[in-house]
Write an enzyme that holds these catalytic residues in place. Structure first.
Site: not given
Ligand code: ATP
Ligand code: MG
Length: 438
Positions: A218, A216, A364, A361, A224-225, A412
């Site tokens: 980000e 991703r 999801s 989180e 946490r990202h 995470r």
């Molecule tokens: P957040 O809201 O915290 O950015 P997200 O809702 O965008 O997360 P999801 O698409 O729901 O992320 O991805 C499922 C899971 O993958 C998340 O709950 C998290 O544990 C993990 N995850 C998502 N993006 C990242 C990231 N950039 N780095 C590390 N872990 C991630």
């Molecule tokens: Mg999510």
């Protein structure tokens, strides 16, 4: 000679006294005290004390031993001797020392020095940073975690699968897609296995899981990202409701965290941490109630808004006060959720959930929309072109059972389990906006 026993710092014990042993590892420290020198040899398990009384050691051995640079890799042969004052109750009196690989000086960073090293320096020289046993312990725990996940899911009848990481369309929104050239075509790095694991639900592989990288782009720097993480995904067919998925994840996380507490004792001790299995059943909080709860604590938020980092933290505090480290937030507004999530008819909500652990989180998921027409309608609603997802939609047009699933960020989970301040501590070579090397 075969009567020389190979030992490491774990297996060397007073029972080896008077035996000839060979030990090998990194020179952690050398202290020369006039008539006697001590070399602390480090291996993956700990340290061994090499004790060299000048009078008893050949000058050429003494010469190497007293001049070898810190962090060089050496192989030492000698006689084990009971030594109550030494670690493990035993020391080695060297008869030979071979430098297998000398370390240059000065070191880019210290291994045993107590001074705090900047995070950037640590990650620039990660190989050296990982020589610290407590930093390595995190990765042993991560490995145990993945092992336990595997065990649990296999015992539940899941099949491990691997889906493509080079893909033609994103599943989790365009903003975080990494674009790459693919033989003259545009391709992306997979943000999640979402579309593929769902397609598998139409095949008879009723329960699948995948542990693999997710990418991703980000845009924000947070603790946490990262832009590359390990996602533990699962998908289950013929579910009656989303509750089936919650039950499975609850049992899985209980098994995994309990297993880590049990199996990773030495590593946890090194880290000075204790891992507690979260109380179960995990409370289920509806999104709209969660909003009310954090608003009640003074946060400016209204229905429809994302809880965000602040809301998640606040909810974590509220839940902690009630004795809950892990809890569900369910039924988010359908508008906030991707096209593949099933709407809760007659309401603005959806059959979606997050699993939060200590105010963050970690997962999801939800029940998916398996009805072709409804799925296409949801794509239109989200401004997506169903043509671009034909390969995926096809799997829904010829018999697709009801299904649901999840994605858990492995790092995470480990971060929260160990209360680490930054997700990067759980990644050997983290990738983020500013880091591509090493
Ligand atoms: P957040 O809201 O915290 O950015 P997200 O809702 O965008 O997360 P999801 O698409 O729901 O992320 O991805 C499922 C899971 O993958 C998340 O709950 C998290 O544990 C993990 N995850 C998502 N993006 C990242 C990231 N950039 N780095 C590390 N872990 C991630
Ligand atoms: Mg999510």
């Amino acid at each position: 000679m075969s009567d020389v026993t190979l030992r490491d710092s774990k297996s060397l014990s007073p029972a080896d006294a008077e035996k000839d042993v060979t030990v090998q590892g990194w020179v952690q420290d050398v202290r020369n005290l006039g008539g006697i020198s001590f070399l602390v040899l480090r291996d993956r398990f700990g340290t061994v004390q090499i004790t060299a009384p000048k009078k008893k050691i050949a000058p050429e051995v003494m010469g190497v031993l007293t001049s070898v640079s810190r962090e060089s890799v050496v192989k030492i042969k000698g006689a084990a001797k009971a030594a109550p004052q030494a670690k493990g109750g035993v020391e080695v009196i060297p008869s030979s020392i071979e430098v297998l690989s000398p370390a240059a000086t000065p070191l880019p960073m210290g291994v045993i020095d107590k001074v705090n090293v900047e995070a950037d320096t640590r990650f620039d020289h990660r190989f050296m940073d990982l020589r610290k046993p407590e930093n390595r312990a995190v990765f042993e725990i991560k490995s145990i975690t993945l092992n336990l996940i595997d065990q649990f899911l296999v015992s539940e009848g899941f099949t491990e699968v691997f889906t493509p990481k080079i893909v033609a369309s994103g599943a989790e929104g365009g903003a975080t897609l990494f674009k790459l050239g693919y033989f003259g075509q545009e391709a992306y790095l997979a943000q999640s296995p979402q579309l593929y694991k769902q397609m598998l639900m139409s095949t008879g592989l009723d329960r699948v899981f995948e542990i693999g990288p997710a990418f991703r782009a980000e845009p924000s720097d947070t603790v946490r990202h990262v832009s590359e993480f390990i996602s533990f995904d699962g998908e289950m067919a013929f579910i009656d409701s989303m509750k089936d998925v919650l039950d499975l994840i609850e049992r899985c996380t209980q098994y995994v965290i309990g297993g880590v507490a049990d199996r990773a004792k030495p590593q946890l001790e090194l880290l000075g941490k204790e891992v507690a299995v979260p109380g179960a059943p995990y409370p289920i909080i509806e999104y709209k109630d969660a909003v009310e709860m954090v608003a009640g604590e003074g946060m400016h938020i209204k229905l429809g808004d994302d809880l965000g980092t602040e809301g998640e933290k606040l909810l974590g505090d509220i839940m902690k006060a009630k004795g809950n480290e892990m809890y569900w937030i369910v039924e988010y507004p359908e508008e906030a959720k991707p096209f593949y999530i099933m709407e809760k008819d007659g309401t603005p909500y959806s059959y979606s959930f997050d699993l939060d652990y200590k105010g963050q989180e970690i997962s999801s998921g939800g029940q998916r929309e398996h009805r072709y027409d409804r799925l296409v309608a949801r794509m239109h609603k989200k401004g997506l072109n169903p043509e671009a997802f034909k390969f995926y939609l096809d799997a829904f047009e010829y018999g697709m059972p009801p299904h649901g699933g999840w994605g858990i960020g492995v790092e995470r989970l480990v971060q929260k389990m160990l209360d680490l301040p930054n997700i990067r501590e759980t990644i050997l070579f983290p990738r983020d906006r500013v880091r591509l090397v090493p």
